[in-house]
Structure formats: structure tokens, C-alpha cells
Design a protein around this motif. Sequence first.
Motif, PDB file in Angstrom:
ATOM      1  N   GLU A 204       0.782  -1.113  -0.100  1.00 53.04           N
ATOM      2  CA  GLU A 204       0.041  -0.094   0.011  1.00 53.04           C
ATOM      3  C   GLU A 204       0.941   1.234   0.206  1.00 53.04           C
ATOM      4  O   GLU A 204       0.652   2.213  -0.551  1.00 53.04           O
ATOM      5  CB  GLU A 204      -0.820   0.109   1.218  1.00 53.04           C
ATOM      6  N   THR A 206       3.978   1.564  -1.360  1.00 49.78           N
ATOM      7  CA  THR A 206       4.466   1.695  -2.689  1.00 49.78           C
ATOM      8  C   THR A 206       3.532   2.201  -3.401  1.00 49.78           C
ATOM      9  O   THR A 206       3.855   3.032  -4.309  1.00 49.78           O
ATOM     10  CB  THR A 206       5.260   0.143  -2.921  1.00 49.78           C
ATOM     11  N   LYS A 207       2.185   1.561  -3.408  1.00 49.71           N
ATOM     12  CA  LYS A 207       1.341   2.111  -4.206  1.00 49.71           C
ATOM     13  C   LYS A 207       0.984   3.629  -4.330  1.00 49.71           C
ATOM     14  O   LYS A 207       0.933   4.217  -5.247  1.00 49.71           O
ATOM     15  CB  LYS A 207       0.028   1.378  -3.966  1.00 49.71           C
ATOM     16  N   GLN A 208       1.049   3.872  -2.924  1.00 46.40           N
ATOM     17  CA  GLN A 208       0.813   5.273  -2.492  1.00 46.40           C
ATOM     18  C   GLN A 208       1.894   6.127  -3.174  1.00 46.40           C
ATOM     19  O   GLN A 208       1.538   7.314  -3.350  1.00 46.40           O
ATOM     20  CB  GLN A 208       0.402   5.570  -1.068  1.00 46.40           C
ATOM     21  N   ASP A 210       4.075   5.665  -5.758  1.00 44.67           N
ATOM     22  CA  ASP A 210       4.239   5.437  -6.808  1.00 44.67           C
ATOM     23  C   ASP A 210       3.187   6.536  -7.695  1.00 44.67           C
ATOM     24  O   ASP A 210       3.026   7.409  -8.459  1.00 44.67           O
ATOM     25  CB  ASP A 210       3.698   4.166  -7.616  1.00 44.67           C
TER      26      ASP A 210
END
Length: 362
Positions: A204, A206-208, A210
Amino acid sequence: MDPLVIPILVAALVVIFLVAATVRIVPQARRYNIERFGRYRRTLQPGLNFVLPVADRINTKLDVREQVYSSDPKPVITEDNLVVNIDTVLYYQITDPRAAAYEVADYLQAIDQLTVTTLRNVIGSMDLEETLTSREEINTRLRTVLDDATGKWGIRVNRVEIKAIDPPHTIKEAMEKQMRAERDKRAAILHAEGERQAKILTAEGTKQKDILEAQGTQQAMILRADGEAKAVERVFQAVHRNNADAKVLAYKYLETLPHLARSDNNTFWVIPGELTEAIRTVTSAFGDQKDAAPASPTTEAPSPDPELEPGSTLALGAAAAADEVARQAAAVVDDAKAEAEAARTGQLPERAGQLPERAADE
């Protein structure tokens, strides 16, 4: 010695004995059962009581407070044929002293034996695991049976508690191993859940990250594009405001050509169709210098432009300039093709980056 003293002493002793035999003092929370000539007469209450000497006697002295009776461990067989030792604790209270003294010979032994038989009936219908986890149910059933049986004995059973259930030693070892395995299992599950949650949180994050970086890049590109658009708009307005002629625009067009093939992502390069028109415009700009003349410093009308002879120095310079511009345009085209081919094959040509310097030198 006076002969009357002895009868008086004897009479006094008899009176004292009769008084002592007549008066009975009962402590608090005690009950005395009185028999007269061997038959139950009454129960003395706490305080001062009078009885008939010689005729009445105290048969039993009972404590009516709540009593605690702990029995010895008794072996009991469960439904799955395992012998367990069960130790019980009994809380009881005498409510009828007469019944407790005359309805049963030894109420404690009677209660103990009744507890053992009831336990065997109750535990015999349960397996070991159910026995260990159903203490409340066993206590309730024991109390119900004992209370019904001891009611006619003048005894009320208040509570029955199982103090200990001791299975065999081998069963204890097996239960300990099972418990250890269950704890190891729960520990492994909790550890896996922790790792899973950690990976989820990392993903989560890493996604945020990116998403935020992409949004930042998008905003930067938008701002950069807006800046370039405003710059182009200002240049366009400046060009139109200063009324630049086609000669300047054509020369700037030729200066821009080397930058078209400079990007590493270009796999091919298309030569614009306006290139020849731009070369023609620049050539005509140098060729038209023969028609130009310096402005007169006086207020008189300008004289006609002098014509250049074909062999004059100014005409030769204009022709040389036109040839140089044509040569530079051809070199620009060749270099752009070389850079496009190098970009397609992945090699950077040695002449890359020299076009702007050549244009600046010229």
C-alpha cells in the motif's frame, strides 16, 4: 463440731447440683437436642434454658453455621474408559437439628458417599475432554441431587465445587504435547498474519508512493507545458508585434532543424517539405542585397538603388553566401539522417551536437 453443719452442707451441695443440672446455657449458632428418659423432647435455642435434672439430658450438640467439607480424591471412570481422580468441596448447613440427629446416623459420611455415587453417574456419561471443560454443569447436577437427598436429613447443600480433576500421568503428557502443538500453531498463524499485514502495508505504501510520484510528474509536466506554451505565445506575439519578415523566420527554421533528431527515442526522422522553401528564402535574402541601398542622411528623396554588375564584388559575395547556405542546409539534412540512423541502431554519432555550434560559428 456441731451435728447440724453436716446436713446443711449436704443440703447446700444438693441444691447447687440441682441448680446446675437445671440451667443450660446454649451459645450462639448452636443447637442442643434434649431427651427425656431417652426420648426426644425439644431443641434448646441459644441463651438460658431450664431442664429437669436427671430426667432430661443433652443428646447432641450441633453447629448450625455453614460448614465446609472436603472429601478425599475418588477414582471415577469416564465414558472413554479413563480413570480420573476427582476431589470435591461441599458447603452445607444444618437447618433441622432434630432431623440431622435422628434421621441419619452420620450425615457427613452419607453426604460423602452420595457425592461419590453421583459423580460416577455424571462423569460416566462424559468423556475426558468434556469432563475437564464442564465443571459448572457437573457442579449444578451434583448440587441438585445432593439437595434433594439431604433435605429430609435437615441439611441444605449450598454449593458443590470440584476442586481438582487429576487424569493419569500419560494423559497429562499427551495433553501437554497437544497444548504445546496448539500454541505453536497459533504462534505460526500470528507470525504469518503479521508478515501478511506487513507486506500489505508495504504494498500500500509503495502504491501510494508511485501514485504521488506520478501525480507529481504529471503536475510538473503540466506546469512545464504551460510554461513552454506561454513562452511560445510570447515569442509569437513578439514576432507579430515586431512584424518579422519571411527571411528571419526562414533562417530560424534552419537553425531548428538540428534539434529535431537529437532525441534518443527517435527511430526515424522525416525531412519537412518546407526545407527547400526555407533555403530558397534565405538564398533570396542574400541575393536581394544587390537591390538594397543605404538610406540618405538628408531629407531629400532617396536615389535609385545602384545596379550591380555581374562581375562585381557584392554580387560575388551574395552568390557565395547563397552557396554556403545551401551547403549548410544539405549538411543539416545529412547530419539529421545520420543521427536518426544512429538513434535507430543505438549508437551516437560523433557529429551529434555539432550542428548548433556550426550554425553559431556561421
